[in-house]
Motif scaffolding. Structure first.
Motif, PDB file in Angstrom:
ATOM      1  N   LEU A  34       0.821  -1.220   0.000  1.00  0.00           N
ATOM      2  CA  LEU A  34       0.000   0.000   0.000  1.00  0.00           C
ATOM      3  C   LEU A  34       0.849   1.263   0.000  1.00  0.00           C
ATOM      4  O   LEU A  34       0.517   2.239  -0.678  1.00  0.00           O
ATOM      5  CB  LEU A  34      -0.936   0.003   1.204  1.00  0.00           C
ATOM      6  N   SER A  35       1.948   1.241   0.749  1.00  0.00           N
ATOM      7  CA  SER A  35       2.852   2.401   0.733  1.00  0.00           C
ATOM      8  C   SER A  35       3.445   2.594  -0.653  1.00  0.00           C
ATOM      9  O   SER A  35       3.564   3.718  -1.146  1.00  0.00           O
ATOM     10  CB  SER A  35       3.971   2.224   1.762  1.00  0.00           C
ATOM     11  N   THR A  36       3.809   1.488  -1.282  1.00  0.00           N
ATOM     12  CA  THR A  36       4.349   1.538  -2.644  1.00  0.00           C
ATOM     13  C   THR A  36       3.318   2.110  -3.604  1.00  0.00           C
ATOM     14  O   THR A  36       3.621   2.991  -4.419  1.00  0.00           O
ATOM     15  CB  THR A  36       4.792   0.129  -3.082  1.00  0.00           C
ATOM     16  N   LEU A  37       2.098   1.632  -3.505  1.00  0.00           N
ATOM     17  CA  LEU A  37       1.020   2.139  -4.348  1.00  0.00           C
ATOM     18  C   LEU A  37       0.782   3.627  -4.094  1.00  0.00           C
ATOM     19  O   LEU A  37       0.611   4.410  -5.039  1.00  0.00           O
ATOM     20  CB  LEU A  37      -0.261   1.338  -4.092  1.00  0.00           C
ATOM     21  N   ALA A  38       0.785   4.036  -2.828  1.00  0.00           N
ATOM     22  CA  ALA A  38       0.554   5.442  -2.485  1.00  0.00           C
ATOM     23  C   ALA A  38       1.645   6.341  -3.068  1.00  0.00           C
ATOM     24  O   ALA A  38       1.349   7.411  -3.627  1.00  0.00           O
ATOM     25  CB  ALA A  38       0.474   5.615  -0.974  1.00  0.00           C
ATOM     26  N   VAL A  39       2.908   5.914  -2.969  1.00  0.00           N
ATOM     27  CA  VAL A  39       4.007   6.702  -3.527  1.00  0.00           C
ATOM     28  C   VAL A  39       3.858   6.795  -5.045  1.00  0.00           C
ATOM     29  O   VAL A  39       4.056   7.858  -5.642  1.00  0.00           O
ATOM     30  CB  VAL A  39       5.377   6.100  -3.137  1.00  0.00           C
ATOM     31  N   ALA A  40       3.488   5.690  -5.678  1.00  0.00           N
ATOM     32  CA  ALA A  40       3.307   5.691  -7.134  1.00  0.00           C
ATOM     33  C   ALA A  40       2.186   6.636  -7.550  1.00  0.00           C
ATOM     34  O   ALA A  40       2.341   7.413  -8.503  1.00  0.00           O
ATOM     35  CB  ALA A  40       3.027   4.267  -7.624  1.00  0.00           C
ATOM     36  N   ILE A  41       1.075   6.597  -6.843  1.00  0.00           N
ATOM     37  CA  ILE A  41      -0.050   7.481  -7.182  1.00  0.00           C
ATOM     38  C   ILE A  41       0.322   8.944  -6.944  1.00  0.00           C
ATOM     39  O   ILE A  41      -0.004   9.816  -7.750  1.00  0.00           O
ATOM     40  CB  ILE A  41      -1.326   7.071  -6.428  1.00  0.00           C
ATOM     41  N   ASP A  42       1.053   9.221  -5.845  1.00  0.00           N
ATOM     42  CA  ASP A  42       1.515  10.595  -5.594  1.00  0.00           C
ATOM     43  C   ASP A  42       2.412  11.080  -6.731  1.00  0.00           C
ATOM     44  O   ASP A  42       2.278  12.205  -7.201  1.00  0.00           O
ATOM     45  CB  ASP A  42       2.273  10.678  -4.271  1.00  0.00           C
ATOM     46  N   GLU A  43       3.330  10.226  -7.161  1.00  0.00           N
ATOM     47  CA  GLU A  43       4.245  10.573  -8.264  1.00  0.00           C
ATOM     48  C   GLU A  43       3.459  10.833  -9.548  1.00  0.00           C
ATOM     49  O   GLU A  43       3.700  11.806 -10.261  1.00  0.00           O
ATOM     50  CB  GLU A  43       5.242   9.425  -8.465  1.00  0.00           C
ATOM     51  N   TRP A  44       2.530   9.942  -9.833  1.00  0.00           N
ATOM     52  CA  TRP A  44       1.702  10.046 -11.037  1.00  0.00           C
ATOM     53  C   TRP A  44       0.865  11.323 -11.014  1.00  0.00           C
ATOM     54  O   TRP A  44       0.806  12.064 -11.998  1.00  0.00           O
ATOM     55  CB  TRP A  44       0.833   8.796 -11.123  1.00  0.00           C
ATOM     56  N   ALA A  45       0.216  11.582  -9.876  1.00  0.00           N
ATOM     57  CA  ALA A  45      -0.615  12.784  -9.752  1.00  0.00           C
ATOM     58  C   ALA A  45       0.247  14.041  -9.821  1.00  0.00           C
ATOM     59  O   ALA A  45      -0.163  15.042 -10.421  1.00  0.00           O
ATOM     60  CB  ALA A  45      -1.407  12.748  -8.449  1.00  0.00           C
ATOM     61  N   GLY A  46       1.450  13.984  -9.239  1.00  0.00           N
ATOM     62  CA  GLY A  46       2.360  15.127  -9.304  1.00  0.00           C
ATOM     63  C   GLY A  46       2.773  15.455 -10.730  1.00  0.00           C
ATOM     64  O   GLY A  46       3.056  16.609 -11.058  1.00  0.00           O
ATOM     65  N   GLY A  47       2.786  14.445 -11.581  1.00  0.00           N
ATOM     66  CA  GLY A  47       3.091  14.643 -12.999  1.00  0.00           C
ATOM     67  C   GLY A  47       1.847  14.874 -13.830  1.00  0.00           C
ATOM     68  O   GLY A  47       1.875  14.723 -15.057  1.00  0.00           O
ATOM     69  N   ASN A  48       0.731  15.169 -13.154  1.00  0.00           N
ATOM     70  CA  ASN A  48      -0.543  15.472 -13.818  1.00  0.00           C
ATOM     71  C   ASN A  48      -1.075  14.297 -14.634  1.00  0.00           C
ATOM     72  O   ASN A  48      -1.759  14.475 -15.634  1.00  0.00           O
ATOM     73  CB  ASN A  48      -0.412  16.725 -14.685  1.00  0.00           C
ATOM     74  N   GLY A  49      -0.710  13.067 -14.222  1.00  0.00           N
ATOM     75  CA  GLY A  49      -1.220  11.883 -14.901  1.00  0.00           C
ATOM     76  C   GLY A  49      -0.640  11.677 -16.285  1.00  0.00           C
ATOM     77  O   GLY A  49      -1.206  10.925 -17.076  1.00  0.00           O
ATOM     78  N   ALA A  50       0.490  12.335 -16.584  1.00  0.00           N
ATOM     79  CA  ALA A  50       1.066  12.242 -17.927  1.00  0.00           C
ATOM     80  C   ALA A  50       1.594  10.839 -18.234  1.00  0.00           C
ATOM     81  O   ALA A  50       1.482  10.360 -19.352  1.00  0.00           O
ATOM     82  CB  ALA A  50       2.189  13.268 -18.099  1.00  0.00           C
ATOM     83  N   ASP A  51       2.189  10.189 -17.235  1.00  0.00           N
ATOM     84  CA  ASP A  51       2.692   8.826 -17.432  1.00  0.00           C
ATOM     85  C   ASP A  51       1.560   7.825 -17.283  1.00  0.00           C
ATOM     86  O   ASP A  51       0.518   8.132 -16.701  1.00  0.00           O
ATOM     87  CB  ASP A  51       3.792   8.507 -16.407  1.00  0.00           C
ATOM     88  N   ASP A  52       1.777   6.635 -17.770  1.00  0.00           N
ATOM     89  CA  ASP A  52       0.804   5.563 -17.605  1.00  0.00           C
ATOM     90  C   ASP A  52       0.821   5.104 -16.146  1.00  0.00           C
ATOM     91  O   ASP A  52       1.891   4.732 -15.630  1.00  0.00           O
ATOM     92  CB  ASP A  52       1.158   4.405 -18.547  1.00  0.00           C
ATOM     93  N   LEU A  53      -0.319   5.135 -15.470  1.00  0.00           N
ATOM     94  CA  LEU A  53      -0.381   4.789 -14.049  1.00  0.00           C
ATOM     95  C   LEU A  53       0.100   3.367 -13.797  1.00  0.00           C
ATOM     96  O   LEU A  53       0.841   3.122 -12.842  1.00  0.00           O
ATOM     97  CB  LEU A  53      -1.795   4.990 -13.502  1.00  0.00           C
TER      98      LEU A  53
END
Length: 192
Positions: A156-175
Motif C-alpha cells: 500500500l505504501s508503494t502504491l501510495a508513492v506511485a499514485i503521488d508521483e503520477w498525480a504530481g506529474g498530472n497523470g502524464a505517465d501511464d499509471l
C-alpha cells in the motif's frame, strides 16, 4: 430486477462522486457543501448520505479493494505475495478505462491538496491493508499473520508513492507503468 437496481445504485453513486469532484475542483473542497453536491447530482441530501456517510467519504470511498483482493486471490498460489499484489494491481490498472483513471487522478490531487483528507487516508489504508493481508493468506505456504500485515502495508505504501508521483506529474505517465516501477524499486538494486 435486482441487477437493474444494483446498476442504478452504482450509477447514482458514481454520479454523486463525479459531481462532488467537479465542484471541489471548481469551488474548493471546504467551500463545497453536501447540499450543493446533491443538487448537482440531482438527488436529495438524504440520498447523498445513503451513499456516502460524510463529505470526505465521497472522495475516499471506492469499490476497488474487494476487486483487487479477488485479483490477488486469482494469481497463481505459488507466486510470492508481493508479486501477486503487484501483478493484480498492474493488471487492474491496465484494464481500467481512461475515465476511471481520470477520477483517480482527481481524487489523488484532492487528497494531496487537503490536509484533512490526507490525515483520513491513514485510517482508510488500515482497512485496505487488512483486505490485502487476508487476500494473501490463501497462497501456497502463506506467511504468518504479522508478515502478511507487513507485506500488505509495504504494498500500500508503494502504491501510495506511485499514485503521488503520477498525480504530481498530472497523470502524464501511464499509471500502471508507474505502479510497476514502484514495485520494482522494492527490489533495489535490481536482481536478475
Amino acid at each position: 430486477m435486482s441487477g437493474l437496481r444494483e446498476r442504478k445504485k452504482t450509477e447514482t453513486r458514481r454520479r454523486i462522486q463525479e459531481h462532488a469532484l467537479r465542484l471541489f475542483q471548481a469551488k474548493g473542497y471546504e467551500a463545497t457543501t453536501v447540499e450543493e453536491i446533491a443538487a448537482a447530482a440531482g438527488v436529495s441530501h438524504m440520498t447523498f448520505f445513503r451513499y456516502f456517510p460524510s463529505k470526505p467519504a465521497v472522495v475516499e470511498n471506492d469499490d476497488y479493494d474487494p476487486m483487487i483482493a479477488e485479483l490477488i486471490r486469482s494469481r497463481p498460489a505459488a507466486e510470492e505475495p508481493l508479486t501477486a499484489i503487484r501483478r493484480a494491481l498492474v493488471g487492474a490498472l491496465r484494464a481500467m478505462p481512461a475515465a476511471e483513471q481520470a477520477t483517480i487522478l482527481s481524487r489523488a490531487r484532492l487528497i494531496l491538496g487537503e490536509p484533512a483528507l490526507r490525515a483520513r487516508q491513514i485510517e482508510s489504508q488500515r482497512t485496505t491493508r487488512e483486505i490485502f493481508a487476508a487476500a494473501i493468506a490463501d497462497r501456497d505456504d502463506p506467511p504468518p499473520a504479522f508478515h502478511r500485515q507487513v507485506l500488505a502495508a509495504a504494498a500500500l505504501s508503494t502504491l501510495a508513492v506511485a499514485i503521488d508521483e503520477w498525480a504530481g506529474g498530472n497523470g502524464a505517465d501511464d499509471l500502471a507503468d508507474v505502479v510497476d516501477r514502484a514495485f520494482a524499486a522494492l527490489r533495489w538494486p535490481a536482481r536478475t
